[in-house]
Design a protein around this motif. Structure first.
Motif, PDB file in Angstrom:
ATOM      1  N   MET A   1      57.117  75.956 -77.101  1.00  0.00           N
ATOM      2  CA  MET A   1      56.133  75.730 -76.051  1.00  0.00           C
ATOM      3  C   MET A   1      54.918  75.104 -76.718  1.00  0.00           C
ATOM      4  SD  MET A   1      55.246  76.052 -72.812  1.00  0.00           S
ATOM      5  CE  MET A   1      56.434  77.219 -72.187  1.00  0.00           C
ATOM      6  N   GLU A   2      54.756  73.792 -76.555  1.00  0.00           N
ATOM      7  CA  GLU A   2      53.643  73.089 -77.166  1.00  0.00           C
ATOM      8  C   GLU A   2      52.345  73.352 -76.407  1.00  0.00           C
ATOM      9  OE1 GLU A   2      53.864  71.455 -79.963  1.00  0.00           O
ATOM     10  OE2 GLU A   2      56.022  71.218 -80.153  1.00  0.00           O
ATOM     11  N   PHE A   3      52.463  73.537 -75.085  1.00  0.00           N
ATOM     12  CA  PHE A   3      51.286  73.741 -74.258  1.00  0.00           C
ATOM     13  C   PHE A   3      51.699  74.386 -72.940  1.00  0.00           C
ATOM     14  CE2 PHE A   3      48.499  72.268 -70.836  1.00  0.00           C
ATOM     15  CZ  PHE A   3      47.284  72.750 -71.292  1.00  0.00           C
ATOM     16  N   LEU A   4      50.914  75.345 -72.462  1.00  0.00           N
ATOM     17  CA  LEU A   4      51.106  75.963 -71.145  1.00  0.00           C
ATOM     18  C   LEU A   4      49.739  76.276 -70.576  1.00  0.00           C
ATOM     19  CD1 LEU A   4      52.796  77.410 -68.888  1.00  0.00           C
ATOM     20  CD2 LEU A   4      52.498  79.474 -70.226  1.00  0.00           C
ATOM     21  N   TYR A   5      49.510  75.868 -69.362  1.00  0.00           N
ATOM     22  CA  TYR A   5      48.269  76.184 -68.672  1.00  0.00           C
ATOM     23  C   TYR A   5      48.638  76.591 -67.259  1.00  0.00           C
ATOM     24  CZ  TYR A   5      43.545  75.581 -66.765  1.00  0.00           C
ATOM     25  OH  TYR A   5      42.325  75.777 -66.171  1.00  0.00           O
ATOM     26  N   ASP A   6      48.320  77.821 -66.879  1.00  0.00           N
ATOM     27  CA  ASP A   6      48.723  78.299 -65.555  1.00  0.00           C
ATOM     28  C   ASP A   6      47.573  78.248 -64.551  1.00  0.00           C
ATOM     29  OD1 ASP A   6      47.241  80.386 -66.560  1.00  0.00           O
ATOM     30  OD2 ASP A   6      48.841  81.858 -66.464  1.00  0.00           O
ATOM     31  N   GLY A   7      46.582  77.415 -64.848  1.00  0.00           N
ATOM     32  CA  GLY A   7      45.498  77.177 -63.899  1.00  0.00           C
ATOM     33  C   GLY A   7      45.684  75.837 -63.221  1.00  0.00           C
ATOM     34  N   GLN A   8      44.667  75.398 -62.521  1.00  0.00           N
ATOM     35  CA  GLN A   8      44.742  74.140 -61.800  1.00  0.00           C
ATOM     36  C   GLN A   8      44.437  72.966 -62.730  1.00  0.00           C
ATOM     37  OE1 GLN A   8      41.887  75.168 -58.796  1.00  0.00           O
ATOM     38  NE2 GLN A   8      43.512  75.683 -57.347  1.00  0.00           N
ATOM     39  N   GLY A   9      45.133  71.854 -62.513  1.00  0.00           N
ATOM     40  CA  GLY A   9      44.923  70.680 -63.339  1.00  0.00           C
ATOM     41  C   GLY A   9      45.887  69.566 -63.003  1.00  0.00           C
ATOM     42  N   PHE A  10      45.896  68.537 -63.870  1.00  0.00           N
ATOM     43  CA  PHE A  10      46.749  67.374 -63.626  1.00  0.00           C
ATOM     44  C   PHE A  10      47.066  66.681 -64.948  1.00  0.00           C
ATOM     45  CE2 PHE A  10      42.350  66.107 -63.279  1.00  0.00           C
ATOM     46  CZ  PHE A  10      42.270  64.880 -63.923  1.00  0.00           C
ATOM     47  N   LEU A  11      47.983  65.712 -64.894  1.00  0.00           N
ATOM     48  CA  LEU A  11      48.457  64.959 -66.049  1.00  0.00           C
ATOM     49  C   LEU A  11      48.143  63.486 -65.855  1.00  0.00           C
ATOM     50  CD1 LEU A  11      50.414  64.678 -68.617  1.00  0.00           C
ATOM     51  CD2 LEU A  11      52.206  64.266 -66.930  1.00  0.00           C
ATOM     52  N   SER A  12      47.726  62.813 -66.931  1.00  0.00           N
ATOM     53  CA  SER A  12      47.626  61.351 -66.907  1.00  0.00           C
ATOM     54  C   SER A  12      48.546  60.795 -67.979  1.00  0.00           C
ATOM     55  CB  SER A  12      46.185  60.876 -67.136  1.00  0.00           C
ATOM     56  OG  SER A  12      45.810  61.073 -68.481  1.00  0.00           O
ATOM     57  N   MET A  13      49.083  59.596 -67.712  1.00  0.00           N
ATOM     58  CA  MET A  13      49.985  58.945 -68.662  1.00  0.00           C
ATOM     59  C   MET A  13      49.626  57.476 -68.765  1.00  0.00           C
ATOM     60  SD  MET A  13      53.714  60.522 -67.677  1.00  0.00           S
ATOM     61  CE  MET A  13      53.831  59.505 -66.235  1.00  0.00           C
ATOM     62  N   GLU A  14      49.641  56.965 -69.981  1.00  0.00           N
ATOM     63  CA  GLU A  14      49.516  55.537 -70.233  1.00  0.00           C
ATOM     64  C   GLU A  14      50.792  55.136 -70.955  1.00  0.00           C
ATOM     65  OE1 GLU A  14      46.845  52.463 -72.893  1.00  0.00           O
ATOM     66  OE2 GLU A  14      46.012  54.411 -72.373  1.00  0.00           O
ATOM     67  N   LEU A  15      51.612  54.287 -70.320  1.00  0.00           N
ATOM     68  CA  LEU A  15      52.932  53.952 -70.844  1.00  0.00           C
ATOM     69  C   LEU A  15      53.048  52.463 -71.147  1.00  0.00           C
ATOM     70  CD1 LEU A  15      55.046  55.959 -68.243  1.00  0.00           C
ATOM     71  CD2 LEU A  15      54.336  56.725 -70.511  1.00  0.00           C
ATOM     72  N   THR A  16      53.625  52.162 -72.299  1.00  0.00           N
ATOM     73  CA  THR A  16      54.036  50.807 -72.630  1.00  0.00           C
ATOM     74  C   THR A  16      55.496  50.902 -73.052  1.00  0.00           C
ATOM     75  OG1 THR A  16      53.495  50.874 -74.993  1.00  0.00           O
ATOM     76  CG2 THR A  16      51.698  50.284 -73.475  1.00  0.00           C
ATOM     77  N   ALA A  17      56.111  49.785 -73.403  1.00  0.00           N
ATOM     78  CA  ALA A  17      57.501  49.806 -73.849  1.00  0.00           C
ATOM     79  C   ALA A  17      57.666  50.568 -75.161  1.00  0.00           C
ATOM     80  CB  ALA A  17      58.032  48.384 -73.994  1.00  0.00           C
ATOM     81  N   ALA A  18      56.603  50.664 -75.956  1.00  0.00           N
ATOM     82  CA  ALA A  18      56.711  51.288 -77.277  1.00  0.00           C
ATOM     83  C   ALA A  18      55.927  52.591 -77.423  1.00  0.00           C
ATOM     84  CB  ALA A  18      56.238  50.312 -78.349  1.00  0.00           C
ATOM     85  N   GLU A  19      54.997  52.867 -76.522  1.00  0.00           N
ATOM     86  CA  GLU A  19      54.145  54.044 -76.672  1.00  0.00           C
ATOM     87  C   GLU A  19      53.928  54.775 -75.355  1.00  0.00           C
ATOM     88  OE1 GLU A  19      51.032  53.085 -80.256  1.00  0.00           O
ATOM     89  OE2 GLU A  19      50.401  52.649 -78.216  1.00  0.00           O
ATOM     90  N   ALA A  20      53.694  56.069 -75.493  1.00  0.00           N
ATOM     91  CA  ALA A  20      53.270  56.892 -74.362  1.00  0.00           C
ATOM     92  C   ALA A  20      52.096  57.736 -74.833  1.00  0.00           C
ATOM     93  CB  ALA A  20      54.409  57.790 -73.889  1.00  0.00           C
ATOM     94  N   ARG A  21      51.019  57.710 -74.065  1.00  0.00           N
ATOM     95  CA  ARG A  21      49.866  58.569 -74.331  1.00  0.00           C
ATOM     96  C   ARG A  21      49.691  59.449 -73.105  1.00  0.00           C
ATOM     97  NH1 ARG A  21      47.254  56.753 -78.820  1.00  0.00           N
ATOM     98  NH2 ARG A  21      47.530  54.560 -79.339  1.00  0.00           N
ATOM     99  N   LEU A  22      49.710  60.760 -73.331  1.00  0.00           N
ATOM    100  CA  LEU A  22      49.653  61.712 -72.239  1.00  0.00           C
ATOM    101  C   LEU A  22      48.517  62.701 -72.461  1.00  0.00           C
ATOM    102  CD1 LEU A  22      52.884  61.343 -73.242  1.00  0.00           C
ATOM    103  CD2 LEU A  22      53.160  62.264 -70.973  1.00  0.00           C
ATOM    104  N   ALA A  23      47.967  63.208 -71.362  1.00  0.00           N
ATOM    105  CA  ALA A  23      46.909  64.203 -71.452  1.00  0.00           C
ATOM    106  C   ALA A  23      46.932  65.092 -70.217  1.00  0.00           C
ATOM    107  CB  ALA A  23      45.538  63.537 -71.584  1.00  0.00           C
ATOM    108  N   PHE A  24      46.747  66.381 -70.436  1.00  0.00           N
ATOM    109  CA  PHE A  24      46.567  67.342 -69.352  1.00  0.00           C
ATOM    110  C   PHE A  24      45.070  67.595 -69.202  1.00  0.00           C
ATOM    111  CE2 PHE A  24      50.908  68.918 -70.558  1.00  0.00           C
ATOM    112  CZ  PHE A  24      51.519  68.675 -69.331  1.00  0.00           C
ATOM    113  N   TYR A  25      44.613  67.696 -67.965  1.00  0.00           N
ATOM    114  CA  TYR A  25      43.208  67.934 -67.648  1.00  0.00           C
ATOM    115  C   TYR A  25      43.079  69.153 -66.743  1.00  0.00           C
ATOM    116  CZ  TYR A  25      42.660  63.061 -69.074  1.00  0.00           C
ATOM    117  OH  TYR A  25      42.681  61.887 -69.770  1.00  0.00           O
TER     118      TYR A  25
END
Length: 97
Positions: free
Chosen positions: A51-75
């Motif tokens: 389990m790399e990360f768990l948050y049981d409160g309110q929030g959302f995910l953003s993703m920036e995707l290209t053919a070679a990279e993915a950048r993700l963040a939980f807020y």
């Protein structure tokens, strides 16, 4: 099934939490977004997977995707970053839906 097809990341939505899970025997990243409530508060039990990360409160995910990279963040609901990470892929990416 996802391992057999060389999937790098499995995205899903759920209304109770934000999660990032990696497996001890697979390179697949499992990402859950949709933390709309605190229904799981205090109910998490560890498993053999990572389990790399768990948050049981309110929030959302953003993703920036290209053919070679993915950048993700939980807020959280205020826009503060709770957890962020990146993935790279040397071969061209494909999307399975």
């Amino acid at each position: 099934l996802v391992q057999a097809h060389g999937v790098d990341m499995y995205l899903n939505g759920h209304d109770h939490c934000l999660q990032r899970i990696t497996s001890i025997d697979s390179p697949v990243e499992f990402v859950t977004s949709g933390g709309g409530s605190k229904a799981w508060a205090g109910k998490f039990k560890a498993t053999s997977d990572k389990m790399e990360f768990l948050y049981d409160g309110q929030g959302f995910l953003s993703m920036e995707l290209t053919a070679a990279e993915a950048r993700l963040a939980f807020y959280d609901v205020s826009g503060a970053v709770l957890h962020s990470w990146g993935l790279t892929k040397s071969a061209p990416a494909s999307i399975i839906s």
